[in-house]
Design an enzyme around this catalytic site. Structure first.
Site, PDB file in Angstrom:
ATOM      1  N   GLY A   1       0.877  -1.166   0.000  1.00 42.51           N
ATOM      2  CA  GLY A   1       0.000   0.000   0.000  1.00 42.51           C
ATOM      3  C   GLY A   1       0.908   1.208   0.000  1.00 42.51           C
ATOM      4  N   GLU A   2       0.697   2.090   0.938  1.00 44.65           N
ATOM      5  CA  GLU A   2       1.559   3.264   1.069  1.00 44.65           C
ATOM      6  C   GLU A   2       2.079   3.272   2.512  1.00 44.65           C
ATOM      7  OE1 GLU A   2       2.648   5.263  -1.307  1.00 44.65           O
ATOM      8  OE2 GLU A   2       3.826   6.156   0.305  1.00 44.65           O
ATOM      9  N   SER A   3       3.392   3.078   2.650  1.00 41.78           N
ATOM     10  CA  SER A   3       3.925   2.896   4.007  1.00 41.78           C
ATOM     11  C   SER A   3       3.720   4.128   4.894  1.00 41.78           C
ATOM     12  CB  SER A   3       5.398   2.509   3.956  1.00 41.78           C
ATOM     13  OG  SER A   3       6.155   3.508   3.313  1.00 41.78           O
TER      14      SER A   3
ATOM     15  N   CYS B   1       6.107  -5.303   0.309  1.00 47.05           N
ATOM     16  CA  CYS B   1       6.241  -3.956  -0.268  1.00 47.05           C
ATOM     17  C   CYS B   1       6.197  -2.881   0.825  1.00 47.05           C
ATOM     18  CB  CYS B   1       5.186  -3.776  -1.341  1.00 47.05           C
ATOM     19  SG  CYS B   1       5.664  -2.552  -2.547  1.00 47.05           S
TER      20      CYS B   1
ATOM     21  N   ARG C   1      13.043   3.094  -0.340  1.00 40.91           N
ATOM     22  CA  ARG C   1      11.661   3.186  -0.836  1.00 40.91           C
ATOM     23  C   ARG C   1      11.681   3.634  -2.299  1.00 40.91           C
ATOM     24  NH1 ARG C   1       8.023   7.208   2.125  1.00 40.91           N
ATOM     25  NH2 ARG C   1       6.565   6.369   0.617  1.00 40.91           N
TER      26      ARG C   1
ATOM     27  N   ILE D   1       5.357  -3.049  -7.682  1.00 41.29           N
ATOM     28  CA  ILE D   1       4.594  -1.814  -7.879  1.00 41.29           C
ATOM     29  C   ILE D   1       5.187  -0.716  -7.004  1.00 41.29           C
ATOM     30  CG2 ILE D   1       2.312  -0.726  -7.764  1.00 41.29           C
ATOM     31  CD1 ILE D   1       1.139  -3.630  -7.848  1.00 41.29           C
ATOM     32  N   ARG D   2       5.773   0.278  -7.621  1.00 40.01           N
ATOM     33  CA  ARG D   2       6.471   1.341  -6.858  1.00 40.01           C
ATOM     34  C   ARG D   2       7.218   0.717  -5.679  1.00 40.01           C
ATOM     35  NH1 ARG D   2       2.721   3.839  -4.592  1.00 40.01           N
ATOM     36  NH2 ARG D   2       0.993   2.767  -5.574  1.00 40.01           N
TER      37      ARG D   2
ATOM     38  N   HIS E   1       4.694  -8.453  -4.763  1.00 36.45           N
ATOM     39  CA  HIS E   1       3.325  -8.739  -4.289  1.00 36.45           C
ATOM     40  C   HIS E   1       2.821 -10.134  -4.670  1.00 36.45           C
ATOM     41  CE1 HIS E   1       2.160  -4.557  -3.182  1.00 36.45           C
ATOM     42  NE2 HIS E   1       3.084  -4.246  -4.073  1.00 36.45           N
TER      43      HIS E   1
ATOM     44  N   GLU F   1       0.474 -11.656  -3.423  1.00 35.50           N
ATOM     45  CA  GLU F   1      -0.992 -11.675  -3.294  1.00 35.50           C
ATOM     46  C   GLU F   1      -1.688 -11.177  -4.561  1.00 35.50           C
ATOM     47  OE1 GLU F   1       0.947  -9.401  -2.230  1.00 35.50           O
ATOM     48  OE2 GLU F   1      -0.047  -7.443  -2.208  1.00 35.50           O
TER      49      GLU F   1
END
Ligand code: GLN
Length: 194
Positions: free
Chosen positions: A47-49, A78, A105, A135-136, A172, A174
């Site tokens: 997600g976004e840490s 991630c 990151r 992803i990023r 990822h 998942e």
């Protein structure tokens, strides 16, 4: 039956839960400190840490999560990997700081913000490569000798690590239909109870 929690503050938690359900684990979503009770393992999703850190702080989860992950199997993907790392450079954001790794990151920059690559992964995907979706994504720029490197990119760059009961992936699993990583983590949880 071992029970695995998925931190469900933000990000790809439902996908992890579905995969863990498929491999036969009992699962639950974690939003508050009490939700950690009776759990045998935890997944911290991508997600976004910064957002995950902010929400975890608001909900009083940082110390309980840190305590949990000190002894129980915990897997960060991630953003979750960033959250587990001890060193994320100069960035000031709440993290658990448990794995002896240095993480960069957004290591792949804006140009290559997402890609998929087949990877050989120690103990998990040795014969047939694993479809690793980035992803990023972050990258592990340094791992202490306490850490086992499970996978590196063909051009170099550590992207999967394990430190005893802690597992971290820059990609990822998942978001694929390959269950091997989730099976591996479920096995880690079961053997921690045995
Ligand atoms: N770049 C994100 C971060 O810094 C991680 C991206 C992801 O989890 N897919 O938190």
């Amino acid at each position: 039956m071992p029970k695995i929690g998925i931190l469900a503050l933000q990000g790809a938690f439902i996908e992890h839960q579905k995969m863990l359900d498929t491999v036969g684990a009992e699962t639950t979503q974690v939003r508050l400190p009490d939700d950690l009770q009776d759990l045998d393992g935890l997944v911290i999703p991508g997600g976004e840490s910064t957002t995950i850190g902010k929400l975890a702080t608001q909900y009083g989860l940082i110390a309980p999560l840190r305590e949990f992950a000190r002894s129980k199997p915990t897997w960060g993907t991630c953003a979750g990997l960033i959250f587990l790392a001890k060193d994320i450079g100069i960035e000031a954001q709440p993290i658990l700081g448990l794995m002896d790794i240095q993480v960069n990151r957004n290591a792949f920059g804006r140009q290559v913000d997402s890609f998929e690559i087949p990877l050989i992964i120690k103990g998990i995907a040795e014969d047939a490569p694993f479809p690793a979706v980035f992803i990023r994504a972050p990258m592990v720029t340094h791992a202490q000798p306490t850490v086992t490197v499970l996978a590196t990119l063909p051009k170099g760059g550590i992207v999967a690590v394990q430190q005893q009961h802690l597992l971290g992936t820059a990609f990822h699993p998942e978001l694929t239909d390959d269950l091997r990583f989730h099976e591996y983590f479920y096995d880690m949880v079961k053997s921690n109870l045995a």
